[in-house]
Design a protein around this motif. Structure first.
Motif, PDB file in Angstrom:
ATOM      1  N   GLN A   7      17.277  12.468  16.433  1.00 59.08           N
ATOM      2  CA  GLN A   7      16.946  11.138  16.922  1.00 59.08           C
ATOM      3  C   GLN A   7      17.432  10.928  18.348  1.00 59.08           C
ATOM      4  O   GLN A   7      16.805  10.247  19.125  1.00 59.08           O
ATOM      5  N   SER A   8      18.560  11.528  18.702  1.00 54.59           N
ATOM      6  CA  SER A   8      19.196  11.205  19.970  1.00 54.59           C
ATOM      7  C   SER A   8      18.888  12.206  21.081  1.00 54.59           C
ATOM      8  O   SER A   8      19.095  11.897  22.239  1.00 54.59           O
ATOM      9  N   GLN A   9      18.419  13.388  20.734  1.00 53.97           N
ATOM     10  CA  GLN A   9      18.231  14.398  21.770  1.00 53.97           C
ATOM     11  C   GLN A   9      16.814  14.380  22.322  1.00 53.97           C
ATOM     12  O   GLN A   9      15.844  14.540  21.596  1.00 53.97           O
ATOM     13  N   PHE A  22       9.817  23.187  33.243  1.00 50.21           N
ATOM     14  CA  PHE A  22      10.834  23.650  32.305  1.00 50.21           C
ATOM     15  C   PHE A  22      11.542  22.445  31.700  1.00 50.21           C
ATOM     16  O   PHE A  22      11.374  21.311  32.143  1.00 50.21           O
ATOM     17  N   ALA A  23      12.363  22.720  30.675  1.00 53.10           N
ATOM     18  CA  ALA A  23      13.078  21.635  30.005  1.00 53.10           C
ATOM     19  C   ALA A  23      14.425  22.115  29.501  1.00 53.10           C
ATOM     20  O   ALA A  23      14.620  23.300  29.222  1.00 53.10           O
ATOM     21  N   LEU A  24      15.342  21.160  29.383  1.00 54.40           N
ATOM     22  CA  LEU A  24      16.627  21.367  28.715  1.00 54.40           C
ATOM     23  C   LEU A  24      16.841  20.208  27.749  1.00 54.40           C
ATOM     24  O   LEU A  24      16.467  19.067  28.044  1.00 54.40           O
ATOM     25  N   ILE A  29      23.496  18.025  28.617  1.00 50.92           N
ATOM     26  CA  ILE A  29      23.517  17.562  30.005  1.00 50.92           C
ATOM     27  C   ILE A  29      24.491  16.406  30.161  1.00 50.92           C
ATOM     28  O   ILE A  29      24.427  15.415  29.433  1.00 50.92           O
ATOM     29  N   ARG A  30      25.409  16.540  31.122  1.00 52.19           N
ATOM     30  CA  ARG A  30      26.354  15.449  31.414  1.00 52.19           C
ATOM     31  C   ARG A  30      25.751  14.435  32.359  1.00 52.19           C
ATOM     32  O   ARG A  30      25.813  13.238  32.140  1.00 52.19           O
ATOM     33  N   ILE A  85      24.119  18.970  35.691  1.00 50.40           N
ATOM     34  CA  ILE A  85      25.451  19.363  35.237  1.00 50.40           C
ATOM     35  C   ILE A  85      25.449  19.456  33.716  1.00 50.40           C
ATOM     36  O   ILE A  85      25.179  18.469  33.022  1.00 50.40           O
ATOM     37  N   THR A  86      25.719  20.651  33.213  1.00 47.91           N
ATOM     38  CA  THR A  86      25.683  20.893  31.776  1.00 47.91           C
ATOM     39  C   THR A  86      27.086  21.114  31.230  1.00 47.91           C
ATOM     40  O   THR A  86      27.988  21.552  31.945  1.00 47.91           O
ATOM     41  N   ASP A  87      27.240  20.802  29.953  1.00 46.18           N
ATOM     42  CA  ASP A  87      28.497  21.011  29.243  1.00 46.18           C
ATOM     43  C   ASP A  87      28.160  21.854  28.019  1.00 46.18           C
ATOM     44  O   ASP A  87      27.628  21.350  27.032  1.00 46.18           O
ATOM     45  N   CYS A  88      28.476  23.146  28.098  1.00 48.47           N
ATOM     46  CA  CYS A  88      28.054  24.080  27.062  1.00 48.47           C
ATOM     47  C   CYS A  88      29.076  25.198  26.956  1.00 48.47           C
ATOM     48  O   CYS A  88      29.591  25.669  27.974  1.00 48.47           O
ATOM     49  N   GLN A  89      29.371  25.641  25.728  1.00 51.59           N
ATOM     50  CA  GLN A  89      30.358  26.698  25.519  1.00 51.59           C
ATOM     51  C   GLN A  89      31.698  26.334  26.151  1.00 51.59           C
ATOM     52  O   GLN A  89      32.410  27.188  26.674  1.00 51.59           O
TER      53      GLN A  89
END
Length: 292
Positions: A7-9, A22-24, A29-30, A85-89
């Motif tokens: 629902q939120s993504q 392209f997409a993420l 994503i911050r 800016i991503t927050d991953c791993q």
């Protein structure tokens, strides 16, 4: 059951070239900031353009186009670009993109796996269509693995003979849409000679579990990613726990998101454990708890 994650993504749509979109997934994503001057990072990967200071934090900025094999963004073009800016791993990284299009709501069940004939060096985790145009969903884990190689200390677990014998009778199923994550999980079990099944799709995983239960060889331990197109990890866990033939499976959900929310939601849908970063030791320890 409708997953809270689904629902939120949404999807952030952007361009690395003038043509391909392209997409993420937005959960990774911050924020998005305009390009600003960067400080050089000595002896860094060629795709790392430098470091930016964002809200007092120093963040490495990567040319995403160059990383996936597209033409690098030229210095004179960078002033018109954006940093995602991503927050991953548990790593905060900035990816330079040519243009930001928009954020859209998305039914993740409509995202398809990339064609198998694209080869092994494709940085995709899924494809979908928007206004009759192909949109390619990028595999952030694969991008990061290319630039920031995994610490070997986290990729290999050590078992005692007693622990190995505890795991050997278990039927283990690994589920992840990311090629990097699937390899990490598979390598962790290969290194200790433990058999397993693996798939990239939540729907396939559910069918594998149903088929195994029908022949009285049920899956004992399910290890699944949370953020997957199609049937995500939350939904998969919910379906498993609500099927009496499957409900005895020990469910370990994992996520590359640095979020306690994901862990909390994992418990709500019936998962036994949730891991927020790949570490072979933590994974095997969780499996051993499931084997008892």
């Amino acid at each position: 059951m409708k997953s809270k994650a689904s629902q939120s993504q949404g999807l952030l749509l952007f361009h690395l070239s003038h043509v391909q979109q392209f997409a993420l997934g937005t959960l990774k994503i911050r924020e998005i900031v305009p390009f600003s001057d960067l400080s050089k990072i000595p002896q860094s990967h060629p795709a790392i353009l430098g470091a930016a200071t964002v809200r007092g934090n120093t963040i490495a900025v990567v040319d995403m186009a160059a990383t996936i094999g597209f033409k690098a963004i030229e210095p004179h073009e960078q002033k018109d670009c954006y940093v995602v800016i991503t927050d991953c791993q548990r790593m905060v990284i900035g990816f330079l993109v040519r243009a930001i299009d928009k954020i859209i709501e998305c039914n993740w069940r409509d995202i398809e796996a990339p064609a198998s004939n694209l080869g092994h060096n494709v940085f995709l985790t899924g494809v979908t269509r928007l206004d009759d145009k192909l949109v390619q969903l990028l595999d952030v884990e694969l991008l990061m693995a290319k630039i920031f190689p995994q610490d070997p200390a986290t990729s290999r677990a050590i078992l005692t003979d007693v622990q190995r014998e505890q795991l050997k009778p278990m039927r283990i199923l690994l589920v992840d849409d990311s090629k990097v994550a699937r390899k990490q999980l598979s390598d962790a079990l290969d290194s200790i000679n433990i058999a397993y099944d693996v798939t990239s799709d939540g729907h396939d995983a559910l069918q594998i579990m149903r088929d195994a239960a029908l022949v009285d060889k049920p899956i004992n331990i399910l290890v699944s990613d949370i953020e997957m197109p199609g049937l995500d990890g939350y939904e998969l866990a919910f379906e498993v726990k609500n099927n009496p033939d499957l409900a005895d499976a020990y469910i370990i959900l994992h996520t590359s998101l640095s979020s306690e929310i994901s862990v909390s939601q994992a418990k709500q849908v019936g998962a036994d454990e949730a891991l927020t970063k790949f570490d072979a030791h933590e994974l095997i320890d969780a499996m051993l708890r499931g084997a008892k």
